[in-house]
Write an enzyme that holds these catalytic residues in place. Sequence first.
Site, short mmCIF file in Angstrom:
data_model
loop_
_atom_site.label_atom_id
_atom_site.label_comp_id
_atom_site.label_asym_id
_atom_site.label_seq_id
_atom_site.Cartn_x
_atom_site.Cartn_y
_atom_site.Cartn_z
N SER A 62 0.82 -1.21 0.00
CA SER A 62 0.00 0.00 0.00
C SER A 62 0.86 1.26 0.00
CB SER A 62 -0.90 0.02 1.24
OG SER A 62 -1.68 -1.15 1.31
N1 SAH Z 1 -0.65 -4.87 3.94
C1 SAH Z 1 0.02 -5.24 2.71
C2 SAH Z 1 -0.80 -4.90 1.51
C3 SAH Z 1 -1.13 -6.14 0.76
S1 SAH Z 1 -2.30 -6.01 -0.57
C4 SAH Z 1 1.41 -4.64 2.67
O1 SAH Z 1 1.71 -3.81 3.53
O2 SAH Z 1 2.19 -5.02 1.80
C5 SAH Z 1 -3.61 -7.00 0.06
C6 SAH Z 1 -3.35 -8.46 0.27
O3 SAH Z 1 -4.56 -9.03 0.72
C7 SAH Z 1 -2.92 -9.26 -0.95
O4 SAH Z 1 -1.67 -9.83 -0.71
C8 SAH Z 1 -4.01 -10.34 -1.08
O5 SAH Z 1 -3.52 -11.61 -1.48
C9 SAH Z 1 -4.56 -10.39 0.32
N2 SAH Z 1 -5.92 -10.91 0.47
C10 SAH Z 1 -7.01 -10.71 -0.30
N3 SAH Z 1 -8.07 -11.34 0.23
C11 SAH Z 1 -7.65 -11.96 1.37
C12 SAH Z 1 -8.28 -12.78 2.37
N4 SAH Z 1 -9.58 -13.12 2.32
N5 SAH Z 1 -7.52 -13.23 3.39
C13 SAH Z 1 -6.20 -12.93 3.47
N6 SAH Z 1 -5.56 -12.18 2.56
C14 SAH Z 1 -6.27 -11.68 1.53
#
Ligand code: SAH
Length: 226
Positions: A62
Amino acid sequence: MSEFTEARERMVEWQIFRRGVRDPLVLAAMRRVPREAFVPPYWHEFAYDDTPLPIGGGQSISQPFIVAKMLEAAALHPGERVLDIGTGSGYAAAIAAEIVARVDSIERDAELVEAARERLQRLGYANVSVHLGDGTAGLAEHAPYDAIIAAASGPHVPTALRAQLACGGRLVMPVGSESGRQRLVKIVRSSEQEYEEHAFGDVRFVPLVGGDGWPERGRLAARWAG
Ligand code: SAH
């Protein structure tokens, strides 16, 4: 001192503090966590840019400001327990782990789980556990949580997550349409039965795919359609 230290200071000053984030715990945490360690090597020179960056698997880390804004809204305090949904690179989990006692982070993509575990261990975040699974179900065995944050956008706030908030606990996550308008929602569990809720900030997150989120089917179809 690394070549990134100055870039990190500038990021906190210009992208975060000057846009109104004032929580000293969040600002201090953002000054400590090396964002370059959370992006692929070929993105290193952009690690402190004011933007999300790709981390593989169609996912992204993000924008720093959004991480700061969500964590400020979550009002984290030392000693608390946090649930982080959508580990991705592990960056948001690391920022939270600088402030609170313990972070459980859930990610549905096994490769991202492996990479984030390895990275967080190498960086010394012994108070973060990364779990493979569907974050829309939360993590009942470790609940309740003082704060829950999610970095993926669902059609609504999953029922299990509300239930896993401690009294006085805060939840912050994006809610909205899968590819259109999304808002950050903050929920405070004010008592056993009562939840206060308000929306703030327009955002754009990847979809929360899971049992109480968006269906996997629709997501793949949308991708294939180009
Ligand atoms: N907080 C992260 C941002 C990741 S983007 C960072 O700082 O890098 C969001 C993530 O949510 C993705 O990796 C995606 O695979 C995950 N995601 C989507 N749906 C999900 C679910 N139901 N449970 C766990 N992870 C999920």
